[in-house]
Structure formats: structure tokens, C-alpha cells
Design an enzyme around this catalytic site. Structure first.
Site, PDB file in Angstrom:
ATOM      1  N   LYS A  21       0.834  -1.209   0.000  1.00  0.00           N
ATOM      2  CA  LYS A  21       0.000   0.000   0.000  1.00  0.00           C
ATOM      3  C   LYS A  21       0.870   1.261   0.000  1.00  0.00           C
ATOM      4  O   LYS A  21       0.634   2.174  -0.777  1.00  0.00           O
ATOM      5  CB  LYS A  21      -0.887  -0.063   1.257  1.00  0.00           C
ATOM      6  CG  LYS A  21      -1.965   0.964   1.340  1.00  0.00           C
ATOM      7  CD  LYS A  21      -3.081   0.468   2.237  1.00  0.00           C
ATOM      8  CE  LYS A  21      -2.826   0.697   3.714  1.00  0.00           C
ATOM      9  NZ  LYS A  21      -2.931   2.115   4.106  1.00  0.00           N
ATOM     10  N   SER A  22       1.874   1.295   0.847  1.00  0.00           N
ATOM     11  CA  SER A  22       2.723   2.496   0.924  1.00  0.00           C
ATOM     12  C   SER A  22       3.437   2.742  -0.399  1.00  0.00           C
ATOM     13  O   SER A  22       3.517   3.877  -0.879  1.00  0.00           O
ATOM     14  CB  SER A  22       3.769   2.340   2.026  1.00  0.00           C
ATOM     15  OG  SER A  22       3.154   2.305   3.280  1.00  0.00           O
ATOM     16  N   SER A 167       7.583   9.664  11.503  1.00  0.00           N
ATOM     17  CA  SER A 167       6.404   9.418  10.658  1.00  0.00           C
ATOM     18  C   SER A 167       6.787   9.520   9.192  1.00  0.00           C
ATOM     19  O   SER A 167       7.225  10.570   8.724  1.00  0.00           O
ATOM     20  CB  SER A 167       5.310  10.438  10.976  1.00  0.00           C
ATOM     21  OG  SER A 167       4.410  10.537   9.882  1.00  0.00           O
ATOM     22  N   ASP A 314       2.307  -0.717  12.054  1.00  0.00           N
ATOM     23  CA  ASP A 314       1.019  -1.221  11.573  1.00  0.00           C
ATOM     24  C   ASP A 314       0.774  -2.667  12.015  1.00  0.00           C
ATOM     25  O   ASP A 314      -0.324  -3.198  11.814  1.00  0.00           O
ATOM     26  CB  ASP A 314       0.959  -1.125  10.040  1.00  0.00           C
ATOM     27  CG  ASP A 314       0.889   0.334   9.583  1.00  0.00           C
ATOM     28  OD1 ASP A 314       0.491   1.196  10.402  1.00  0.00           O
ATOM     29  OD2 ASP A 314       1.231   0.606   8.422  1.00  0.00           O
ATOM     30  N   LYS A 341      -4.442   6.377  14.810  1.00  0.00           N
ATOM     31  CA  LYS A 341      -4.535   5.664  13.521  1.00  0.00           C
ATOM     32  C   LYS A 341      -6.009   5.645  13.091  1.00  0.00           C
ATOM     33  O   LYS A 341      -6.807   6.428  13.595  1.00  0.00           O
ATOM     34  CB  LYS A 341      -3.958   4.251  13.670  1.00  0.00           C
ATOM     35  CG  LYS A 341      -2.440   4.256  13.893  1.00  0.00           C
ATOM     36  CD  LYS A 341      -1.692   4.740  12.670  1.00  0.00           C
ATOM     37  CE  LYS A 341      -0.199   4.766  12.891  1.00  0.00           C
ATOM     38  NZ  LYS A 341       0.498   5.437  11.782  1.00  0.00           N
ATOM     39  N   ARG A 345      -6.064   2.367  18.085  1.00  0.00           N
ATOM     40  CA  ARG A 345      -5.752   0.935  17.982  1.00  0.00           C
ATOM     41  C   ARG A 345      -5.336   0.319  19.305  1.00  0.00           C
ATOM     42  O   ARG A 345      -5.373  -0.911  19.428  1.00  0.00           O
ATOM     43  CB  ARG A 345      -4.664   0.692  16.926  1.00  0.00           C
ATOM     44  CG  ARG A 345      -5.200   0.742  15.523  1.00  0.00           C
ATOM     45  CD  ARG A 345      -4.187   0.281  14.494  1.00  0.00           C
ATOM     46  NE  ARG A 345      -4.789   0.363  13.170  1.00  0.00           N
ATOM     47  CZ  ARG A 345      -4.125   0.567  12.049  1.00  0.00           C
ATOM     48  NH1 ARG A 345      -2.807   0.721  12.075  1.00  0.00           N
ATOM     49  NH2 ARG A 345      -4.755   0.617  10.891  1.00  0.00           N
TER      50      ARG A 345
HETATM   51  C1  S3P Z   1       2.536   5.046   6.129  1.00  0.00           C
HETATM   52  C2  S3P Z   1       3.146   5.487   7.269  1.00  0.00           C
HETATM   53  C3  S3P Z   1       2.714   5.112   8.627  1.00  0.00           C
HETATM   54  C4  S3P Z   1       1.812   3.891   8.597  1.00  0.00           C
HETATM   55  C5  S3P Z   1       0.746   3.997   7.539  1.00  0.00           C
HETATM   56  C6  S3P Z   1       1.388   4.124   6.157  1.00  0.00           C
HETATM   57  C7  S3P Z   1       3.049   5.506   4.828  1.00  0.00           C
HETATM   58  O1  S3P Z   1       2.000   6.193   9.196  1.00  0.00           O
HETATM   59  O2  S3P Z   1       1.202   3.705   9.857  1.00  0.00           O
HETATM   60  O3  S3P Z   1      -0.078   2.849   7.537  1.00  0.00           O
HETATM   61  O4  S3P Z   1       2.672   4.936   3.785  1.00  0.00           O
HETATM   62  O5  S3P Z   1       3.845   6.440   4.827  1.00  0.00           O
HETATM   63  P1  S3P Z   1       2.757   7.400   9.955  1.00  0.00           P
HETATM   64  O6  S3P Z   1       3.633   8.112   9.011  1.00  0.00           O
HETATM   65  O7  S3P Z   1       1.642   8.286  10.451  1.00  0.00           O
HETATM   66  O8  S3P Z   1       3.502   6.757  11.077  1.00  0.00           O
END
Ligand code: S3P
Length: 428
Positions: A21-22, A167, A314, A341, A345
Site C-alpha cells: 500500500k505504501s 512518521s 502497523d 490511527k 488501535r
Molecule cells: C505510512 C506510514 C505510517 C503507517 C501507515 C502508512 C506511509 O504512518 O502507519 O499505515 O505509507 O507512509 P505514519 O507516518 O503516520 O507513522
């Protein structure tokens, strides 16, 4: 939708998790503003990533089809985005909202971006503050802390910014803004968070340097790149735990990303005693991946805190489930971020696991879990959170009696075929 499940006698077989996903969000955004055409294969079939695609299309990027596993993206180049005719909708996806906020802050037009009820309750001041320091005009509801956001982008200047939290969304928002800013931007992370943006920017020819926890980036033009998105380790994690905790299991998970800023789950499970194997390690699109397998294991408790937390952020709900049936105690600390989140969570995990007979206490920044012999089925709820829903699905695979999971359709956010794959692996 209410999902009804009973523990199967065995768990066997091979699955491919959905595309990461990221990485999919970033492949769409970065190729969207690059020069040239790109084909992105194994794009995450995730409502979150389709929200990103729909925002980009509204800004004039050609992406076909709007939802599909292989996307053709025609980048508009550095100055080709145009003002959207309507409000952009990031739906449930904070990655969409925060990354798009960074990008839109650099664009010479007005944007308004909103999301669903969950996303509208999540903190956006963390992106508003540094983007204002770069010169953006950006406002939000609730004293400039929540969406909808209104962004009047324009001339930005590079800044040096120490992130208050590890983050990747915040870091990536600033890197995107910095691509169009005057001068260099330096972003310093308190500890490493996922680095997919940095890897992809490098592969696309951006002037980016990483030295320890500092990332420097200069204004750059990007070249579009074709990409094969690896499978999402955060989705694979549910099967890794399912295989470890079920007494008769052998599961293989193909083509799964193993980026070291994401693979904390492998270390945690290995430390807890999980019977894991990593095979066929290779690289694709600048990201490591491999085939994984897991067999029934005897797990013991562990401690998760400090710099490990962003590397498993996650996976904490599913680690909590593993800990619920592991021998001894598990302590999770320094994970306050989990409270902001898709849902809180920490409280959702503690409430739902306790309802299934786990011995869990809530801490302000985590939880303490003492392993029990058996969970018992019952009625539980996803709290509208995809990862809580999937964690409960795995709990049902080892619980006594029947488990009913309400609001189970929320798996569509990251893993629409989750219930199908669970059925496929379950042997009667
Ligand atoms: C993500 C970063 C994380 C993660 C999220 C996806 C990303 O969040 O929890 O599911 O794709 O950059 P944070 O940047 O808020 O920690």
C-alpha cells in the site's frame, strides 16, 4: 457485513498478499508528477490507494484504469498539475491526505482536501506546521489541526526541519513539497521510519541524499519509472501470525516486500520463537522482496519499545494477538501513535482481545499482555479499522467456538481478498 468464522482443523497453502500500500501510493504520486509514462504492476487493490489515484486524476494526471492491478500513468511533469474543480477526497487514507498536502502546498492554485469521519478526526497539524514554515498558506478545521484542509500553494523555500515523531507520512509530505521549493530541504527523523519515498525518488533521479537520520533534498525533476510493486508485508503479517499460532499450519506467502524499515515484524516473530523461513531473496524497483513461509510454533512473550515501534507500527494489533497466546508476558510501550490511527488501535485491540478471553491491560502508550492457553469465540467489532478486522479474523482461527466480526468489509482498505484467502487457507 458480519463475518462468521470457526477455527479450521489446519491452515495450509500458498497466498500472495496484495501489492504494498505504501509503495503504491508513492508510485502513483511520484510518477504522476514525473516526466514520461510509467506502467505500475501489482498496484495495491486498496481503497486507500484508489483514493490517491482519484485525487491525482482530479488534478489532471492521466491514470488508466482508475482502479486496476496494472496502471498506466502519464506524468504531467513538474508544472503540469492543474487546479481541481472540486474538493479532493482522501476517504480513509491518511497517507493520501498527508502526502497530497505536501504536494499541493507547492502548487500555484487552491485545493481543498477532505476525508471520511475517521480521517477528519486525525491530526493534520503535524503537516500544516512545517509546510507553513516553507511558505505555504494552509489551513484546517479545529484550529488548523484537522481536515478538511484548504491549501493555497505557491513559492516554497527549503527548510531544515526536525520531525517531532518518526512518521513516514510527514517525512514524505515534506520531501514532496521540497521537490518544488527554492534551495535545499533537510529533514531529520528521530529514528528511522519507512523509506519508500526516498528509494523511489532516488530511482527517479531526484537530488536526494540520506545520511543517518538526515535526508537532504534539492528541487528536482523526476523521470517516470515502471514498477512491479512487491507484496505488502503488513498484509502478509496476518498469515505469519496465523501460521505461527495455529497448531496445524504451514503457510507460504509469495513475493513479499522485506524493506528493512518495514520488516520489524520478522524480527519480532523470530524473537518470539516463530518457525519462519525466508527464501528467494531478490530486489525489484529498488525494494527487497522474498518468499516467506511459516509453520506452527511455540511462541513466548517479548518487549516492543523505542526505535522498534515505527518499524512495526502497523503490525502491533496482530503482534498483540500473537502475544495473547504466547507463553509469558509481552509489553508494548512508546506506541502512543496507535491512538491516532484509523481508530484508537490501543483501546480497540485491548477491548476486542479481552472480549475473546485474552489477558490484556491498557497502558497510555501501549499494552501489557499475559499469554493464555486458549481464546474463546464471541461477537467482536472491527471499529471500522482494517487491521483490527484482520487481527480478529486471525484470532477466530484459533478461538474455541464461533467468532462473529462486525464491520468486516473494512478489509477493503488494504486487503479486499482477505476473507477469501482466509477461507482458502482453512482446511475443514
Ligand atoms: C505510512 C506510514 C505510517 C503507517 C501507515 C502508512 C506511509 O504512518 O502507519 O499505515 O505509507 O507512509 P505514519 O507516518 O503516520 O507513522
Amino acid at each position: 457485513m458480519r463475518q462468521r468464522l470457526k477455527a479450521p482443523s489446519a491452515l495450509n497453502g500458498e497466498v500472495s498478499p496484495p501489492g504494498d500500500k505504501s509503495i503504491s501510493h508513492r508510485a502513483a504520486i511520484l510518477n504522476g508528477i514525473a516526466a514520461g509514462k510509467a506502467r505500475v504492476r501489482n498496484f495495491a487493490q486498496s481503497a486507500d490507494c484508489f483514493a490517491t489515484v482519484s485525487c491525482l486524476r482530479a488534478l489532471g494526471v492521466k491514470i488508466e484504469p482508475p482502479e486496476g492491478e496494472t496502471l498506466l500513468i502519464e506524468g504531467v511533469g513538474g508544472s503540469g498539475l492543474r487546479e481541481a474543480e472540486d474538493i479532493l477526497n482522501a476517504e480513509n487514507s491518511a497517507t493520501t491526505m498527508r502526502l497530497m498536502a505536501g504536494l499541493l502546498a507547492s502548487q500555484p492554485f487552491l485545493s481543498v482536501i477532505t476525508g471520511d469521519q475517521s480521517l477528519r478526526s486525525r491530526p493534520m497539524d503535524r503537516v500544516i506546521r512545517p509546510l507553513r514554515l516553507m511558505g505555504a498558506e494552509i489551513w484546517g478545521r479545529s484550529g488548523d489541526s484537522k481536515a478538511p484542509l484548504v491549501i493555497k500553494g505557491g513559492h516554497l523555500k527549503g527548510i531544515k526541519y526536525v520531525l517531532p515523531i518518526a512518521s513516514a507520512q510527514l517525512k514524505s509530505a515534506l520531501l514532496l513539497a521540497a521537490l518544488f521549493a527554492e534551495g535545499e530541504t533537510v529533514v531529520s527523523e528521530p529514528s528511522p521510519s519507512r523509506d519508500h519515498t526516498e528509494r523511489m525518488l532516488k530511482a527517479m533521479g531526484a537530488g536526494i541524499k540520506v545520511a543517518g537520520n538526515d535526508i537532504s533534498i534539492s528541487p528536482s525533476r523526476l523521470k517516470a519509472i515502471d514498477l512491479d510493486v512487491p507484496g505488502d508485508l503488513s498484509s502478509a503479517a496476518f498469515w505469519l501470525v496465523a501460521g505461527a499460532v495455529h497448531p496445524r499450519a504451514h503457510i507460504r506467502i509469495r513475493d513479499t516486500g522485506l524493506n528493512p524499515t518495514r520488516s520489524g515484524i520478522m524480527d519480532v516473530l523470530a524473537y518470539m520463537g516463530a518457525n519462519l523461513r525466508i527464501e528467494n531473496k531478490r530486489m525489484a524497483g529498488g525494494e527487497p522482496l522474498a518468499d516467506l513461509s511459516v509453520q506452527s510454533s511455540r511462541l513466548h512473550g517479548t518487549e516492543i519499545s523505542g526505535e522498534l515501534v515505527p518499524l512495526v507500527i502497523d503490525e502491533i494489533p496482530i503482534i498483540a494477538l500473537a502475544a495473547s497466546v504466547a507463553e509469558g508476558e509481552t509489553i508494548i510501550r512508546d506506541a502512543r501513535e496507535l491512538r491516532v490511527k484509523e481508530t484508537d488501535r490501543i483501546s480497540a485491540t485491548v477491548k476486542e482481545l479481552s472480549g475473546l478471553g485474552a489477558d490484556v491491560d491498557e497502558l497510555p502508550d501501549g499494552m501489557v499482555i499475559r499469554g493464555v492457553k486458549k481464546l474463546r469465540g464471541g461477537i467482536c467489532d472491527s471499529h471500522g479499522d482494517h487491521r483490527v478486522a484482520m487481527m480478529l479474523g486471525v484470532a477466530a482461527l484459533i478461538a474455541e467456538g464461533e467468532t462473529l466480526i462486525d464491520n468486516a468489509e473494512v478489509v477493503n482498505i488494504s486487503y479486499p481478498k482477505f476473507w477469501q484467502d482466509l477461507e482458502f487457507l482453512s482446511k475443514k
